[in-house]
Design an enzyme around this catalytic site. Structure first.
Site: not given
Length: 382
Positions: A47, A130, A215, A294
């Site tokens: 979304h 990394l 959706y 996040d």
């Protein structure tokens, strides 16, 4: 002349790509280091609320994204068993008029490609896992598994819930398993034609302890996507996800409405993902390292705003660095945290609680938000 000031971004996901595009647009020298070997059309549906579309307007990708995605007129919530409507949240033209931009559902990979195309040629470096990061006080040294290294004046950690940058700031700590999993599947639109059922553009089916969000991901309506939230015993797999099955889906949604049963019947491949999160972090930056998305405030996906918060973070961090200049990064980081923490923490809490839009409510505090119109509140100096 002094040396060129450089920004390194670890992670080229949606938040990292947004930060790179906005910072480059603002005139900064930015390199992005991504552990994946190459770009691929990862994920499934996403979304994109008006709050995010207003950031993409600055990047020049609002219109192409709007054209490629589905633009639902409503977010419907319905009782999973009876099909009774619990809420009808207007979107479509209402969203453009009231919130200042469209509400779009789209394939994550298609949106990500639009973002990547905004970045300066040669500024994204793939296959860069990394290994170590060292803030010397004068700059930051990054070393990668392929034996290469890079240096930068500041490093932005956009490397997800298992962020190595977060680990450098706060130490190693595994994220918390939430007790829920998400099943994810894409259904070909032509499979739906055999049913005498209505498949609405954007709908969330709810019962007491689980749900299914469904959706379309394209303007052509040829991909229909669902993602669930289902309680699941303690997760002990190391992988990001595992395969699931129609049988597991039928068991999880036993007794649900015939429309949900039809979606499960149409499912060809379905995966199961543990939903992990973290408690709000005590700090978002230290020295020359700063976090977004996040890496900083992971959340369950139940508001469809996780990526949105990362992209808002990218816009606010760019605003703050543009305000102070890269030399005064400490003030910029303090401004950034002061102007993002309350909103990100609120969205994190509501998303984790899984209450958003279940009943009729006004979502203007989410969708109507414009990161560029927020007056900058002073931060506490680091």
């Amino acid at each position: 002349m002094g040396k060129t000031q450089r920004i390194a971004i670890v992670g080229a996901g949606l938040g990292g790509a947004a930060a790179a595009g906005l910072l480059q647009q603002a005139g900064f020298q930015v390199d992005v280091y991504e552990q994946a070997p190459e770009f691929s059309r990862l994920g499934a549906g996403i979304h994109v609320g008006p709050n995010v579309m207003k950031v993409f307007r600055r990047l020049g990708i609002e219109k192409p994204l709007e054209e490629m995605g589905s633009k639902p007129d409503f977010w419907f919530s319905r009782d999973g068993f009876t099909g009774d409507y619990l809420s009808r949240i207007p979107l479509g033209d209402f969203a453009k008029r009231e919130y200042g931009a469209a509400y779009v559902t789209v394939h994550r990979g298609d949106m990500h490609l639009l973002q990547m195309d905004t970045l300066a040629p040669g500024s994204v470096h793939f296959d860069k896992r990394l290994e170590t990061i060292t803030d010397s006080g004068d700059d930051v040294r990054l070393t990668f598994a392929d034996g290469t290294e890079a240096r930068a004046d500041i490093v932005i950690g956009a490397d997800g819930i298992n962020s190595r940058i977060r680990e450098a700031l706060l130490g190693a700590e595994a994220p918390n398993y939430s007790g829920w999993v998400a099943h994810r599947a894409l259904i070909r639109g032509d499979q739906l034609a055999k049913y005498d059922l209505t498949f609405e553009d954007c709908i969330k089916w709810w019962t007491e302890d689980r749900h299914m969000m469904v959706y379309f991901t394209t303007e052509k309506r040829d991909e229909y996507y669902y993602v669930t939230g289902v309680p699941h015993p303690a997760w002990d797999f190391q992988e990001a996800f595992v395969d699931s099955s129609r049988e597991e889906m039928f068991e999880a949604f036993q007794g649900y409405h015939p429309t949900v049963q039809a979606l499960i019947e149409c499912t060809e491949e379905v995966t199961k993902w543990p939903l992990r999160n973290r408690n709000p972090l005590p700090l978002w930056s230290r020295g020359r390292l700063v976090l977004l998305g996040d890496a900083c405030h992971p959340m369950k996906p139940h508001m469809a705003q996780g990526a949105g918060m990362a992209i808002e973070d990218a816009a606010m961090l760019t605003r703050c660095l543009s305000e102070t200049g890269l030399t005064d990064y400490r003030t910029a980081f303090a401004l950034y945290e002061a102007n993002r923490k309350d909103r990100a923490t609120r969205v994190q809490a509501v998303s984790n609680a899984n209450t958003f839009l279940r009943t009729q409510e006004d979502p203007a505090w989410v969708f109507g938000y414009d990161v560029y119109e927020q007056p900058l509140r002073e931060g506490i100096a680091a």
